[in-house]
Design an enzyme around this catalytic site. Structure first.
Site, PDB file in Angstrom:
ATOM      1  N   LYS A  81     -12.181   3.615   0.030  1.00 38.84           N
ATOM      2  CA  LYS A  81     -10.638   3.883   0.272  1.00 38.84           C
ATOM      3  C   LYS A  81     -10.076   5.136   0.506  1.00 38.84           C
ATOM      4  CE  LYS A  81      -7.287   0.547   0.087  1.00 38.84           C
ATOM      5  NZ  LYS A  81      -7.499  -0.835   0.245  1.00 38.84           N
ATOM      6  N   GLY A 183       6.978  -9.322  -4.718  1.00 38.75           N
ATOM      7  CA  GLY A 183       6.418  -8.959  -3.423  1.00 38.75           C
ATOM      8  C   GLY A 183       6.494  -9.862  -2.385  1.00 38.75           C
ATOM      9  N   VAL A 184       7.135  -9.729  -1.389  1.00 36.11           N
ATOM     10  CA  VAL A 184       7.061 -10.857  -0.552  1.00 36.11           C
ATOM     11  C   VAL A 184       7.121  -9.912   0.875  1.00 36.11           C
ATOM     12  CG1 VAL A 184       8.145 -12.841  -1.766  1.00 36.11           C
ATOM     13  CG2 VAL A 184       9.618 -10.917  -0.511  1.00 36.11           C
ATOM     14  N   GLY A 185       6.155  -9.134   1.133  1.00 35.28           N
ATOM     15  CA  GLY A 185       5.932  -8.382   2.326  1.00 35.28           C
ATOM     16  C   GLY A 185       4.944  -9.225   3.127  1.00 35.28           C
ATOM     17  N   VAL A 187       1.898  -9.927   3.005  1.00 33.58           N
ATOM     18  CA  VAL A 187       0.955 -10.867   2.482  1.00 33.58           C
ATOM     19  C   VAL A 187       1.663 -11.954   1.537  1.00 33.58           C
ATOM     20  CG1 VAL A 187      -1.116 -10.895   0.515  1.00 33.58           C
ATOM     21  CG2 VAL A 187      -0.998  -9.374   2.503  1.00 33.58           C
TER      22      VAL A 187
END
Length: 349
Positions: A81, A183-185, A187
């Protein structure tokens, strides 16, 4: 700062590289957890960290997660990463991604990069001008694997939630199942749309309130505050933002029978897997349920299949989760521990 190998999240990492480019101000960390199964593959995160210790910890945890994710997805890839330390305004200076590409190239193929939080497909194009060790690039043919991995991650999480609802609640459909989505970005928003299409009842929260409101109009979801989403009474809590949201305090206040979402490293500590198990909550290990994206970019990089093959492998995510849950039930062990043991075996550890 302590020596790297003295940190709690150091897990026999093969290497941790620190880079600096004076011309663009780029500071980056590339952590290679394992190359036992192949080159260390994992995305690049562009994020503002309060201090360098936090950035190092993130790189260590995320790279370990990628080793486990790739192993459990059956990919001939190791785990790595990269984190790029952004300023508070998350400014990408001209030439910054090119400089990062040269850093990736200097590792000679031991690390293969792709998109993660704060990084776009366009950024990966700039990186690809400096190195061939990159994936998640725009596709030239609609049937090819590649492009934005987000939709494949969303699909895997959606399928995993359906499997969890079947395993824990005995329901064959998510119709009228209440899912609290944090979290609704790219993905999380994709997960919400897929669930809404199947008739699920949604409560959503996002740091970008306007974005949440727009998605609510599209899906019929209820918008709640960030401090409320994890305490809602619901059937499923789906964390799809940043990690370490499940800790001693938050687990005690969960009011759901299922936790299943796309965020990496959802458990703040290994002990939190036991805590969530002790509460009788079914947990979908994050690196298993969210592996759709790496399946896409992994097959793209390896040249091993088209989009149909990606979809076929993503459709197997529920099978892996069910295997983990069945062993968890049989042995009375946390699903997180069962998944870790499976991954460690695959990694020869």
């Amino acid at each position: 700062m302590s020596a790297i190998w003295d940190l709690r999240d150091f897990d026999g990492h093969e290497a941790v590289h620190f880079f600096h480019d004076s011309q663009t101000g780029l500071r980056a960390i590339i952590a290679l957890h394992s190359t036992h199964l192949g080159p260390a593959a994992g995305g690049t995160r562009f994020w503002h960290y309060e201090n360098r210790e936090t950035a190092v910890t993130d790189a260590l945890r995320l790279s370990r997660g990628m080793s486990f994710k790739n192993a459990m997805a059956g990919l001939p890839l190791g785990g790595g990463k990269a984190v790029i330390l952004a300023d508070r305004n998350r400014t990408k200076a001209a030439g910054m991604m090119a400089a990062f590409g040269r850093m990736v190239d200097s590792l000679g193929g031991r690390y293969v990069t792709a998109e993660d939080v704060g990084i776009s497909t366009a950024d990966m194009v700039e990186v690809s001008k400096q190195t061939k060790y990159v994936s998640g690039l725009p596709i030239s043919d609609q049937g090819d694997a590649g492009g934005d991995p987000g939709p494949f991650t969303s699909m895997g999480v959606y399928l995993g939630i359906k499997a969890a609802v079947k395993h824990k609640l005995g329901r064959d459909s998510v119709e009228d199942v209440h899912v609290a989505v944090q979290g609704v970005g790219s993905v999380g928003g994709g997960v919400a749309r897929l669930l809404a299409k199947d008739g699920a009842r949604l409560s959503i929260a996002d740091i970008n309130r306007e974005h949440a409101n727009n998605l609510a109009k599209e899906t019929g979801a209820a918008v709640v505050g960030l401090d409320e989403i994890m305490r809602l009474e619901a059937d499923v809590f789906s964390p799809n933002a940043l990690g370490a949201v499940l800790d001693k305090v938050s687990i005690a206040h969960l009011n759901v029978p299922i936790v299943a979402g796309a965020a990496n490293n959802q458990l703040a500590t290994p002990e939190d897997g036991q805590r969530i198990f002790d509460r009788g909550i079914l947990f979908a290990p994050d690196y298993v349920i969210n592996s759709g994206g790496i399946i896409s970019v992994g097959l793209e990089y390896l040249g091993d299949g088209d989009v149909d093959e990606v979809n076929r492998r993503v459709a197997k995510i529920p099978e892996r989760l069910i295997e983990i849950w069945q062993e968890s039930d049989a042995r009375q062990l946390p699903s997180a521990e069962v998944a870790d043991n499976m991954a460690q075996t695959l990694l020869g550890r």
